[in-house]
Structure formats: C-alpha cells, structure tokens
Design an enzyme around this catalytic site. Structure first.
Site, mmCIF file in Angstrom:
data_model
loop_
_atom_site.group_PDB
_atom_site.id
_atom_site.type_symbol
_atom_site.label_atom_id
_atom_site.label_comp_id
_atom_site.label_asym_id
_atom_site.label_seq_id
_atom_site.Cartn_x
_atom_site.Cartn_y
_atom_site.Cartn_z
ATOM 1 N N HIS A 83 -5.216 45.030 3.489
ATOM 2 C CA HIS A 83 -4.191 43.965 3.576
ATOM 3 C C HIS A 83 -4.855 42.610 3.318
ATOM 4 O O HIS A 83 -4.371 41.803 2.496
ATOM 5 C CB HIS A 83 -3.543 43.984 4.976
ATOM 6 C CG HIS A 83 -2.697 42.778 5.275
ATOM 7 N ND1 HIS A 83 -1.488 42.551 4.685
ATOM 8 C CD2 HIS A 83 -2.910 41.725 6.116
ATOM 9 C CE1 HIS A 83 -0.973 41.407 5.145
ATOM 10 N NE2 HIS A 83 -1.819 40.882 6.008
ATOM 11 N N ASP A 85 -1.902 24.758 -25.695
ATOM 12 C CA ASP A 85 -2.194 26.022 -24.980
ATOM 13 C C ASP A 85 -3.475 25.803 -24.198
ATOM 14 O O ASP A 85 -4.038 24.700 -24.171
ATOM 15 C CB ASP A 85 -2.345 27.171 -26.001
ATOM 16 C CG ASP A 85 -2.047 28.521 -25.301
ATOM 17 O OD1 ASP A 85 -2.663 28.765 -24.250
ATOM 18 O OD2 ASP A 85 -1.198 29.255 -25.786
ATOM 19 N N TRP A 91 -11.741 42.422 5.882
ATOM 20 C CA TRP A 91 -11.877 41.763 4.579
ATOM 21 C C TRP A 91 -13.120 40.896 4.536
ATOM 22 O O TRP A 91 -13.587 40.497 3.467
ATOM 23 C CB TRP A 91 -10.619 40.940 4.261
ATOM 24 C CG TRP A 91 -10.626 39.545 4.742
ATOM 25 C CD1 TRP A 91 -10.314 39.114 5.995
ATOM 26 C CD2 TRP A 91 -11.006 38.359 4.008
ATOM 27 N NE1 TRP A 91 -10.460 37.751 6.076
ATOM 28 C CE2 TRP A 91 -10.884 37.262 4.872
ATOM 29 C CE3 TRP A 91 -11.436 38.118 2.703
ATOM 30 C CZ2 TRP A 91 -11.187 35.958 4.491
ATOM 31 C CZ3 TRP A 91 -11.741 36.814 2.325
ATOM 32 C CH2 TRP A 91 -11.600 35.760 3.218
ATOM 33 N N SER A 148 -13.006 37.510 -13.143
ATOM 34 C CA SER A 148 -11.716 37.003 -13.607
ATOM 35 C C SER A 148 -11.488 35.578 -13.110
ATOM 36 O O SER A 148 -11.088 34.689 -13.866
ATOM 37 C CB SER A 148 -10.609 37.928 -13.076
ATOM 38 O OG SER A 148 -9.378 37.268 -13.147
ATOM 39 N N SER A 149 -11.832 35.323 -11.829
ATOM 40 C CA SER A 149 -11.609 33.973 -11.282
ATOM 41 C C SER A 149 -12.509 32.960 -11.980
ATOM 42 O O SER A 149 -12.069 31.847 -12.302
ATOM 43 C CB SER A 149 -11.907 33.956 -9.783
ATOM 44 O OG SER A 149 -10.962 34.722 -9.097
ATOM 45 N N HIS A 203 -15.831 29.512 3.352
ATOM 46 C CA HIS A 203 -15.067 28.312 3.680
ATOM 47 C C HIS A 203 -14.552 27.588 2.433
ATOM 48 O O HIS A 203 -13.365 27.253 2.385
ATOM 49 C CB HIS A 203 -15.841 27.358 4.600
ATOM 50 C CG HIS A 203 -14.892 26.378 5.243
ATOM 51 N ND1 HIS A 203 -13.991 26.758 6.209
ATOM 52 C CD2 HIS A 203 -14.622 25.084 4.965
ATOM 53 C CE1 HIS A 203 -13.233 25.720 6.538
ATOM 54 N NE2 HIS A 203 -13.590 24.692 5.786
ATOM 55 N N GLU A 251 -13.732 29.032 -0.089
ATOM 56 C CA GLU A 251 -12.654 29.922 -0.557
ATOM 57 C C GLU A 251 -11.334 29.575 0.129
ATOM 58 O O GLU A 251 -10.291 29.537 -0.536
ATOM 59 C CB GLU A 251 -13.032 31.386 -0.258
ATOM 60 C CG GLU A 251 -11.901 32.393 -0.353
ATOM 61 C CD GLU A 251 -11.404 32.659 -1.778
ATOM 62 O OE1 GLU A 251 -12.100 32.217 -2.720
ATOM 63 O OE2 GLU A 251 -10.331 33.246 -1.936
ATOM 64 N N TYR A 284 -10.432 26.708 1.044
ATOM 65 C CA TYR A 284 -9.918 25.492 0.389
ATOM 66 C C TYR A 284 -9.370 25.831 -0.993
ATOM 67 O O TYR A 284 -8.374 25.265 -1.435
ATOM 68 C CB TYR A 284 -11.029 24.437 0.283
ATOM 69 C CG TYR A 284 -11.206 23.678 1.566
ATOM 70 C CD1 TYR A 284 -12.282 23.918 2.395
ATOM 71 C CD2 TYR A 284 -10.244 22.761 1.983
ATOM 72 C CE1 TYR A 284 -12.415 23.248 3.598
ATOM 73 C CE2 TYR A 284 -10.366 22.089 3.178
ATOM 74 C CZ TYR A 284 -11.456 22.336 3.988
ATOM 75 O OH TYR A 284 -11.574 21.684 5.187
ATOM 76 N N SER A 295 2.773 18.107 -3.453
ATOM 77 C CA SER A 295 2.777 16.698 -3.883
ATOM 78 C C SER A 295 3.607 16.523 -5.156
ATOM 79 O O SER A 295 3.930 15.402 -5.534
ATOM 80 C CB SER A 295 1.338 16.242 -4.152
ATOM 81 O OG SER A 295 0.550 16.478 -3.015
ATOM 82 N N HIS A 335 -18.826 27.345 11.307
ATOM 83 C CA HIS A 335 -17.876 27.310 12.431
ATOM 84 C C HIS A 335 -17.130 28.645 12.527
ATOM 85 O O HIS A 335 -16.406 28.887 13.486
ATOM 86 C CB HIS A 335 -16.877 26.147 12.297
ATOM 87 C CG HIS A 335 -16.066 26.161 11.037
ATOM 88 N ND1 HIS A 335 -15.945 25.068 10.223
ATOM 89 C CD2 HIS A 335 -15.357 27.141 10.440
ATOM 90 C CE1 HIS A 335 -15.177 25.363 9.187
ATOM 91 N NE2 HIS A 335 -14.810 26.633 9.279
ATOM 92 N N HIS A 336 -17.385 29.540 11.561
ATOM 93 C CA HIS A 336 -16.855 30.909 11.690
ATOM 94 C C HIS A 336 -17.797 31.767 12.528
ATOM 95 O O HIS A 336 -17.532 32.941 12.738
ATOM 96 C CB HIS A 336 -16.724 31.545 10.293
ATOM 97 C CG HIS A 336 -15.767 30.821 9.387
ATOM 98 N ND1 HIS A 336 -14.412 31.083 9.377
ATOM 99 C CD2 HIS A 336 -15.964 29.819 8.499
ATOM 100 C CE1 HIS A 336 -13.824 30.280 8.488
ATOM 101 N NE2 HIS A 336 -14.734 29.506 7.939
ATOM 102 N N THR A 377 -8.661 15.602 5.263
ATOM 103 C CA THR A 377 -7.689 16.557 4.691
ATOM 104 C C THR A 377 -6.435 16.616 5.555
ATOM 105 O O THR A 377 -5.323 16.632 5.042
ATOM 106 C CB THR A 377 -8.329 17.955 4.662
ATOM 107 O OG1 THR A 377 -9.102 18.100 5.864
ATOM 108 C CG2 THR A 377 -9.228 18.109 3.470
ATOM 109 N N LYS A 398 -3.738 13.997 5.066
ATOM 110 C CA LYS A 398 -2.917 13.962 3.839
ATOM 111 C C LYS A 398 -1.476 14.320 4.143
ATOM 112 O O LYS A 398 -0.552 13.976 3.414
ATOM 113 C CB LYS A 398 -3.484 14.945 2.805
ATOM 114 C CG LYS A 398 -4.780 14.464 2.175
ATOM 115 C CD LYS A 398 -4.687 13.025 1.742
ATOM 116 C CE LYS A 398 -5.695 12.158 2.504
ATOM 117 N NZ LYS A 398 -5.284 10.787 2.710
ATOM 118 N N ARG A 402 -8.997 40.862 17.935
ATOM 119 C CA ARG A 402 -8.499 41.130 16.578
ATOM 120 C C ARG A 402 -8.800 42.562 16.171
ATOM 121 O O ARG A 402 -9.712 43.193 16.731
ATOM 122 C CB ARG A 402 -9.305 40.222 15.624
ATOM 123 C CG ARG A 402 -8.552 39.211 14.875
ATOM 124 C CD ARG A 402 -9.550 38.381 14.083
ATOM 125 N NE ARG A 402 -9.431 38.662 12.648
ATOM 126 C CZ ARG A 402 -10.128 37.998 11.747
ATOM 127 N NH1 ARG A 402 -11.015 37.104 12.104
ATOM 128 N NH2 ARG A 402 -9.966 38.256 10.466
#
Lengths: 532, 364, 63, 193
Positions: free
Chosen positions: A83, A112, A148, A176-177, A260, A262, A264, A275, A309-310, A335, A338, A457
């Site tokens: 998931h 294009d 994950w 791909s990314s 981290h 990621e 963002y 926006s 911080h993780h 952030t 905003k 968890r």
C-alpha cells in the site's frame, strides 16, 4: 501569477488536421506527444490509486475489530508495505508527472517537452516496474513485508525471496523519475516562449522546477541504497549486516537522507496547483508570488539537513537529537507560513466555489492540520511518545491524502475541461468532494487519538482499548474508498459528454494554457505565442 | 442514534473509560509528565495559530463571496505583513525549543543506576537479564490463540499480557540496556515515556524511575516481522520490599528447577507438560496442529526429524539451524521443558514414535 | 562583488520565505544562476554551522 | 526547436545526467562518510580506536564502572559470557579481563564479536588495546576458550559519565567464511586455523 494579456492566436483550422494523432494502439505506444503521455501517466496513476486503495481497504477491514478475522499477520504486513509503495511511487508521483507533462509545455508556451522520445520511455517503463513489484504478491514467501521504508536487516537477511523483484522495481521507478525530471528541467529552462521570462512563469511550473532538481538529487541515492541491499543479499557484502562490520542504522540514515526530500517532492507540486487554483476562484492575484517562489526554492536545499527527525528513538547522541530538532523547527516556518499566502489571496477577493476550489480549500485546511501535527512531531522529547504510533500514521496521511491526493483531484477537475473540451458536471463533482471530505476525516482523525493512547504502527491486531476509534476509522476508510468511484464516473462522463467548454473555461483563469481552445489541439504553440 | 450522541460527547469531554482515550498518557514518572506538558504546550500553540488562520479564511469565505457582490481588490504583495507572520511563529518555536532541550537533556541523564537490566528483542518475544542478579527469562505473549482467532472471548488485557512480566522496584533508577537478537525492535512503555530501538549488533540505553507501584503495559513499536503486534511488554513495579522478596523467590525457583531436572518423569507427565511448552514456543511457526506453513515453516506431523533419531531431534531444538528461522532454544527453555516438548512432538500431533527423553539426558 | 552580496541577501530572504517583487525582478534580470547556486550552498553551510553553534550554546546554557 | 536551442538542451541534459550519476556515487560515499562521522561523535556506540593508546596519566580522583554485556544473535549456539560482569577502573589505568566462549555443537565453527558502547558519548574515550573482537575466533566442536580484552579509559572522559557498558554480539560466520569485509576495517584479522 504573471498577468499575460495576449490576443487569442488564430490557430488556423487546417493546421490542426493533417498531423493529428495516429490511430489505434500505435498512437499510445509510440506517442511522443506530451498530451498523450500526460494522459497515460494520469490513467496509470488512477489505476495504481485503485490498487493501493484496495490494499488500504483490506488493512482497514482487518483492523475493524480486535482479533484476526480476514488475513494472517504476514499477509497484513505485505499489504501495508505494498500500500505504501504503490501509493507513493505509483499513485502520487506519476500523477504529478502526468499533470506536469500536460500543463508545463502549455503554460510556458512550448510546443512539446524538450526530449519527447525520452518522455515516452520514462512513462512506458513504469507499468513494467509495477508489474514486477505486484507479481511478487504471487511468489513463494509472498510480497515484501518489511514496510515501505524497508529497514535493514528485516529487508535484507530476513526478507522473503521476492525482495530482489522489489529492488529491481524500485530501480526502474527511480530511472523513470530521473528521466522525467531531466525532461522537465530542460523544457522549463530552454523552451519557454520568448517573453515568458522566469519572472512570469506560473507557480505550478516553478514548484515543478524545484521538485525536478530534488528528484535528480535524491532518486539516485534511493537507487544507491537498494543497490547496497542487493549486494548485501546476493553478493555477500555487509553494508547493513553487523556481522560483517556493517550497521543497520547506516541504512536508516541513507534512506531518510532520500526520504525527507522525497516527502517535499510529493507536496511541492501540490503547493503549485493550489497556488494556481485559489487565485482563479478568488479572482485575485496570488498574494506574495515572490515569497512563494523564494520559499519553495529554499526547500531545495534546506530539506537535506533534517532527515534524522525520523530517527529520534534510534539512539542518537544528545547533540544529534538537539541539532535535528532545531533544524526541523527552523525550516518548518518558511514552508508552513506559505499557508497564510493562500488565505491572504482569498481575503477581500471575490470567491466562487466550484469543485476545484472546494478541493483547494479542503487542502488548505486539512494540510495545515497535518502540518501542525508535523510540528508536534518535531519536538524530540515528545517524539519518544509519538514515534511509530498511529499519531505518525495520522500525520502523514493528513499531509498526503487531503494534501497531495486532493491537490491532484483539484488539478484534474480544474484542467479537465481544457483536456476534454466539456464543461464539468458540478453536482457530481460536489458529491465526490463531500463524500471524500467526510471519508478522509472519519478515517484519519481518530488515528490521532489511538496513536496518542499508545497504539503502535503496522500491527494487524490491537488491544481492546483502541477498538472503538479503529472501527470508526475503518468505516471512514470504506466511505472514502468507494467515493473514488464517483471520481472515476465524473472523469469518464466528462470525457464523453457535457456542454462545450470555452477556451477560458473559468472566469478568473489566467495563463497561456487558457489561450488555446478547449479541447486543447493535439499540437499547441507550434508557433511560439507572443507574450508581452 | 445513541451511538452518534456518545460519539459527539466523547469528542468534547475527556471520557473516563479507556475505550475513548483521546490524549497521551500522563505516565507515572517525572519525565513522562514533563513530556506530556510539552505535548500539550505545542498542541495549544498549534490550536491558537490554527484558529487564527482558519478564522480569517472562513471569514473571507463567507464575507467575500462573488454571489454577495464582493469585488476582488488588486493588491497582491505586502512584505512587511509577510515578515511579521513569519517572524512571530519563529519566535514562538524558538521559545518552544528551550523547554524541549531541557527535557531532552534530563532524558539523557547518565547518573548511577540501582538496577540494570539487559533487554534483548527476539523475533516475537522479549528477554530480560538482570545484570546484578542471576535472573534471566523470556517474556512471551500469554493471550491464547483461541482469543486471537475469535473462538474465545477476549480478556480485558487482550494482547497486552505476558507469561513472565518484567519486575522492577519503585522509586529506584532502573537502567535498561536495549539490544536485539535478529532484526530491529523497539521497546516502548507509554506510561514511562521510554522508547528505544533495539538494534542487532548494537546496544542502546534508557532509564526510568517509577513513582507508583502497579502494572504498566507496552508493545514493540518497530516492524519486526510476522508477529510484530504480538510481543507485548508488561512491567510490574513493586515496592522495594516486594521486589527483594521477588528476587529471592526467583533464586529459590531456579534451584528447584535445577533439582527437578534430575527427576525421572513418566510419558504422560512429559506429554502433558510438553503441550503447554509447544503452544507457547513452537505453535507460532509450526502451527498448533503441527502442520506448519508450506514453503515457510516445516510440519511436525510425520517430520523426518520428529520421527527419526531422538538426539538429532534434541540437537535441532537446543542449537537451532543457522540460516533458517529455527532458533536455538538452549537459553529459552529449561531442560525439563525441552525434554517435555521433544516427547510431546514425538508422541502427539499425529506422530506416535513411543520413545521419550529425560531432562538429565538433555542437561549433559 | 556587489552581485555576491545581493545574492546572499536574496538567499537569506528565501530561507525566511519572504521576498519583495522588486528584489525578485532585480535578481532574475541581473543575477547569474551559478552565483545563486554557490550562494545557496554557502548559506546552507552557514545555516548548519549556526544551528550547531545554537545547539552547543543550548547544551551549556540549559545544563 | 531552434538550432541554438537544441545545442543548449543537449548541454543541459548532459550536465543533469552527470549530476544524477554523481548523486548515485554520493549515495555510496555516505558509507565511509558515516564511519568518519561515527568515529568523531561516537554515534551509535561504534568504537574504532584500537591498538596501544598513548595515555598521559592515571587519574586516581574518580573511578568509572565498566560493564560487560554479551548477546548471541540469530540462534548462535555458543555459550558466551564475560568472566567479570562489571569492574571499576581509574581513567588512564590499563585493565585486562577475559570472556569465556564454548562451542557445544558437533562441528567446527568460527565467530566474530562485534563491539558496541553505551552511552555513545563515551565511545571515543574507550581504547581497546587488544581485543578478541579484532579477529575471528574459531572453535573446534566442544572446545572452549578464554578470550582476552585489554582496554584503557581515556582520562579526558567527560565528568558526568560514570558507567560505560561495552556489549559484544557474537556472530556465527561459519558459512560466510569468504565474506569480504565491506569497509576495510582495521580490526578485521585473518582466520587463525
């Protein structure tokens, strides 16, 4: 938003006909057209969203009542892992790349993407990456069951054999990314229409430029960490195996160094979309456009210094804990603040509440709640009580589901008339919105409570004191899950039927994409538009 | 309808019964209360900022509607306002960081401890070794399999009860040396606000000084595989005198166990005892019916080892099989338990080999 | 030298997340991309060191 | 796309691709970088300083409690325990102790002990002059051995640290004999047959 007063270019009728799309399957297989590739990305993302959603429903069905009713624990762990992977790498990121493919060329006045063939290739390897990943569900030992975040040594020495398929799947998704990011940067920097200077670029393009740089910086690190896993499992090295001098905590540091930025990557395009939408329906220009651009640009660098911080409970020395607490709190301000820009845009505006605006407003409110719980998690001593509980699950689902997913839905409803040429069915849109809004809150708000009460968890069964809120969350999950069928109905319905949409579509809309007719012709801006 | 009312009430009033607990545990140590205060402080700060932001937002949503004739104004920039609403939250956060650092430094206090316990995370159970006394035991989940598979009613401590709880003295500093045997686990007791990852090959430390005697329950909080949700932590905090009493009881029990090991047992004594040991230690993987899980865990019924030579059967239980999930039970089970479970596996679950083994043959 | 000072000020403004439109236009007309990248990395390093300094200060002060 | 545009795009794409490859390399460079970072801060209790320590003086004003803890990971059948559970030393004073290991199984085995120190702040101050964890320890079936450990605590140990716990996890390397060490770690000796 750049004020673009351009006269409607008279797209010559015959210009459109003689090189329209090819016919049949070949069109989709060999297409180098950014609109077709964008549509393929979005359809692929929707399929992955459904598959990931089914897994979420299996998880919530099992957690509906204490006791094991539906699945046995090992399969439950496979569901939570898949998931997470499918939603992050299969639903959210491809959806943003699809929106980028569709909209960036039209917003910067480019015919294009800069590298059309690579664009095709970076899409077509994705279905195969997820085929590899999903096929591991049917292999002996089952699919990956280590979360994950695939912490070692559970994901290396104690993993099922299918972990190698997981590794190759992640490699291909990463490739791909990276190709997508290179393509987007080249398009934005090199192919803007004359007059469309960096100053006037819409904010969706700006946020995607920063996201693309983040992607190029961190996806290779993810590829590196899975390659280290591959070497540990098959080639006898000991990167993460303490026996051979390695260190499982090294894995966590390298993973979260990717992790981290990621998160963002998954939220900056959403900032860009919101926006774009709020000024349109508030009929007022975005408040503090420059601040938004500069704040988003600062994330490109600051998101690299807060990863630990993780890992507050992993046993870091005191200096490390205090450093990462301070750094996390300091970068949370530019952030978080905003959100005030969006509210200031609405202040003294002239608001209407079509479906895209409803999703955008829900984003602002619910994403801010996720942001606040994130701020609470940044307090290291308190994190000793929050870490790896359902409070964290509630936090990241609030920033991802009403965050990224709602912004993708808002973007889809916002640009759908431009893609399909049909006006939206507002009532169906509102039904989908209110069902999703109620479902999301019933699902994820109780998770704050059971998390604070002490429920860890990733467990398939829980103690009796968590029972009532969990059953509420499961009911909410089914409401939210089935309301997405309304979304699919809306999209298909809009493709086939609906009154003719004007080029402008929304009264307050600004930007080059609204100067082309709806539905957007197969090739737009073959001759660069005049932007003064 | 009544469900909705209870739901609404529960969201407002903090309910007494634990079923609707919505906030963090205050805990029973000075540190856990300090952490609770920090949690509530940052929570109220967020609520205040949230009310302000959403207030302005909902005000604009209701006041500046196009349908009510609102006409949008054209200003779209004001750096001073932006600086103000950036600097103020920053100041609040910096103010927030001071007490947080103080609490964190209290948590990293390295003063001398009275009791030191090594906590080792195993795949799906905890092992507690008292470094100063010769006490060493495993703490397995005590909830019966029938309760988990809904064949029996669930007791109030469902999934939060163990056979041998950890016992510590009250008002004494107890230091935990936390490590793991196989994968990463995490040792967490919400009422102590102690959570530390147990990492294989490395050692972490944490400590607690509990004020009120009582029983406090927690769970493993880092995904560690199949039964991650089924390895709870139960800590019994006793007064100083009761604790010393418990320690001497443990010592006496250890001597008795040693004595018992040299006794001779009959077949059905061994089989009866063996069934209990089998259900705690082996049923997790080999399943209560002894069929195992094809492709993952071998079956006991008709297994070549369980029906073959008895000493290979004993050897695989004592020394395990490296490279597989079969653990070495040498330190987890006493000689009596091993003799009992070997005899049970050979003469039940569909096997009827007919021989048995005595505890003292196991001992040497 | 002047563009370096402007670049560093702009980067600091972006760390705070506030920037005026005028400065933005000035940055994009005259500033060079490579200058901003170097200034950004430099300021990130300075941000790291200052937070580390703050940590040492907090550790001694709050003893 | 104009001619000039194409050249520009090609140059940009090459630069971005090299940046991606560089970041892939950076992912791997994080491994030795992490070890250097651990050595400085003692992160995660890793302890690198081996060999004779040049210690200036013995600080008799305070004693430090050194505690020994052993772990047999992943069903390692050996019996493995310290001879002395905990001892008190003066910072700067050389101290010798030993660990007992017995191989109860019926076949030859080799094992590797992995040290770890807590509190991690104390790791840079614990010098292991000679330790059985420098080499792999082979044992015949049924044999046992007294494994020596000679260490000294650096007098510069911060005042507030009064107890250092040194833990050893004894890993079974019998099958993975030819496992090459990932990072050329100074303390990886040869198998002494």
């Amino acid at each position: 938003m750049a004020t673009v007063d351009v006269d409607l270019p008279h797209v010559k009728e015959e210009d459109q006909h003689h090189h329209g799309p090819a016919k049949g399957l070949g069109r989709w297989l060999y297409t180098t057209n950014h609109k077709d590739i964008g549509s393929m990305y979005l359809i692929f993302s929707l399929c992955m969203f459904m598959i990931g959603g089914i897994m979420a429903l299996i998880i919530r069905a099992e957690l509906f009542q204490p006791g094991l009713q539906l699945v046995e624990p090992n399969f439950f762990n496979q569901m939570t892992t898949m998931h997470g992977l499918i939603m992050v790498f299969g639903a959210v990121m491809p959806a943003f790349v699809g929106l980028a493919n569709w909209m960036i060329p039209m917003q910067v006045g480019a015919p294009d993407m800069a590298l059309p063939r690579m664009n095709n290739w970076s899409f077509w390897i994705l279905p195969f990456a997820f085929l590899i990943l999903l096929s591991s569900l049917f292999m002996p030992g089952g699919a990956p069951n280590f979360g994950w975040t695939f912490y070692a040594p559970l994901s290396t020495t104690y993993a099922p054999e299918s972990v190698t398929f997981f590794i190759f799947g992640v490699h291909i998704m990463g490739a791909s990314s990276i190709m997508g990011a290179i393509n987007i940067i080249a398009t934005i920097l090199n192919m803007r229409a004359p007059g469309m200077t960096l100053l006037r670029m819409p904010l969706f393009v700006w946020t995607w430029l920063i996201t693309a740089f983040l992607l190029i910086a961190v996806m290779p690190v993810l590829a590196g960490v899975v390659t280290m896993m591959l070497m540990d499992i098959h080639f006898g090295t000991s990167f993460f195996n303490a026996a051979g001098g390695g260190d499982p905590v090294l894995f966590q540091h390298v993973f979260w160094f990717f992790g981290h930025p990621e998160v963002y990557i998954m939220i900056l395009p959403a900032f860009g979309i919101i926006s774009e939408i709020i000024p349109t329906f508030a009929r007022k220009r975005l408040f503090g456009y420059a601040s938004m651009v500069y704040a988003v640009a600062s994330i490109a660098l600051l998101s690299f210094v807060v990863w630990a911080h993780h890992m507050f409970t992993v046993g870091m020395p005191l200096v490390g804990e205090v450093f990462f607490m301070f750094a996390t709190m300091l970068i949370a301000v530019p952030t978080g603040v905003k959100v005030f820009n969006w509210v200031a845009t609405m202040f003294r505006g002239s608001l209407t509440f079509e479906t895209p605006m409803l999703f955008a407003l829900a984003f602002v409110v619910l994403f801010t709640i996720g942001g606040f719980s994130g701020l609470m998690l940044a307090i290291a001593p308190a994190d000793f009580q929050y870490h790896d509980t359902y409070f964290v699950v509630a936090h990241f689902h609030y920033v991802l589901v009403p965050g990224a997913i709602f912004s993708i839905m808002a973007a889809t409803y916002y640009w759908l008339p431009k893609w399909t040429g049909h006006q939206l069915n507002e009532t169906m849109g509102k039904i989908h919105f209110w069902l999703s809004f109620v479902g999301v809150n019933i699902t994820f708000f109780p998770m704050h409570f059971v998390g604070l009460a002490g429920m860890p968890r990733r467990i398939p069964d829980y103690a009796l004191q968590f029972a009532d809120f969990n059953s509420m969350a499961s009911v909410g999950a089914f409401i939210f899950g089935f309301s997405q069928l309304v979304f699919i109905y809306n999209v298909i319905q809009n493709v086939r039927v609906g009154e003719k949409a004007t080029a402008q579509v929304w009264e307050g809309a600004q930007g080059l994409e609204w100067t082309v007719p709806s539905p957007a012709p197969y090739h737009t801006f073959s001759t660069p538009p005049k932007v003064d | 309808m009544t469900k909705a009312i209870t739901l609404a009430i529960s969201l407002i009033a903090a309910p007494a019964s634990a079923d609707w607990q919505i906030n963090m545990n205050q805990g029973v140590t000075a540190l856990s209360r300090e952490i609770f205060d920090l949690h509530m402080l940052i929570f109220w700060i967020c609520v205040v900022i949230g009310v302000a932001v959403f207030g302005v937002m909902f005000y604009s949503i209701f006041k500046f509607r196009k349908s009510k004739g609102a006409v949008a104004e054209h200003w779209h920039e004001n750096t001073t306002v932006e600086v103000v609403w950036t600097v103020i939250p920053s100041i609040i956060l910096i103010a927030m960081a001071i007490p947080a650092t103080a609490t964190l430094m209290d948590m990293y206090d390295t003063s001398e401890a009275d009791v030191e316990i090594q906590v080792t995370g195993h795949q799906w159970k905890w092992r507690y070794q008292y470094l100063d006394e010769d006490i060493d035991f495993f703490s397995n989940l005590a909830t019966s399999r029938q309760e988990i598979t809904n064949e029996a009613a669930k007791n109030p401590n469902y999934l939060l009860e163990v056979d041998n709880p950890l016992v510590i003295p009250a008002n004494k500093k107890v230091r935990f040396l936390i490590t793991a045997n196989d994968v990463i686990h995490s040792w967490w007791v919400p009422h102590f606000a102690v959570k530390k990852d147990a990492i294989p090959g490395f050692i972490n430390e944490s400590w607690v000084k509990v004020e009120e005697p009582g029983v406090y329950r927690g769970q493993c909080t880092e995904l560690c595989g199949k039964d991650h949700g089924f390895m709870p932590i139960v800590v019994e905090v006793k007064s100083e005198a009761d604790y010393q009493q418990w320690v001497s009881d443990q010592r006496a029990m250890k001597l008795a166990m040693a004595g018992e090991a040299s006794k001779e047992f009959s077949m059905n004594e061994l089989v009866a005892k063996g069934e209990g040991v089998y259900n705690t230690a082996c049923a997790g993987c080999h399943q209560p019916n002894g069929q195992g899980i094809p492709g993952a865990f071998p079956a006991i019924t008709g297994s070549t080892i369980a029906t073959g030579a008895i000493d290979t059967h004993v050897d695989i239980i004592i020394n395990g099989k490296s490279g597989t999930a079969m653990q070495a039970f040498r330190e987890q089970l006493s000689a009596v338990d091993i003799a009992a479970v070997v005899t049970y596996q050979r003469n039940a679950l569909g096997n009827s080999v007919g021989d048995l083994v005595q505890p003292n043959t196991i001992k040497n | 030298m002047k563009i370096w000072v402007l670049a560093i000020c702009s980067v600091m403004a972006s760390f705070l997340g506030v920037q005026s439109n005028a400065n933005r236009e000035r940055d994009f007309e005259h500033g060079r991309f490579s200058v901003f990248v170097v200034a950004g990395l430099l300021m990130t390093l300075i941000f790291l060191l200052s937070v580390y300094g703050l940590v040492q200060l907090a550790m001694m002060y709050v003893q | 796309m104009t001619e000039q545009n194409e050249k520009q795009t090609k140059r940009l794409v090459v630069r971005l691709a090299t940046a991606a490859i560089a970041m892939f390399g950076f992912g791997f460079a994080l491994v030795p970088l992490y070890d250097v970072f651990c050595e400085i801060t003692g992160l995660n209790g890793k302890n690198f300083n081996q060999g004779p320590a040049k210690v200036s003086s013995v600080d008799r004003s305070r004693t430090v409690k050194i505690q020994f803890v052993t772990v047999n990971p992943a069903s390692m059948p050996w019996e493995f325990k310290p001879n002395e559970r905990s001892i008190r030393v003066f910072p700067g004073q050389d101290r010798q102790t030993a660990f007992y290991a017995r191989n109860p199984t019926a076949h030859w085995m080799v094992a590797q002990a992995v040290p770890s120190v807590t509190p991690s702040e104390a790791a840079p101050y614990l010098h292991k002059v000679n330790c059985f964890c420098f080499d792999r320890q082979p044992l015949e079936a049924g044999a046992d051995i007294e494994m020596p450990l000679l260490f000294v605590v650096d007098p510069k140990l911060p005042e507030h640290i009064s107890t250092i716990t040194l833990s050893y996890a004894l890993y079974d390397l019998t099958e993975k004999q030819n496992v090459t060490h990932t990072i050329p770690n100074k303390n990886k000796g040869q198998v002494t047959l």
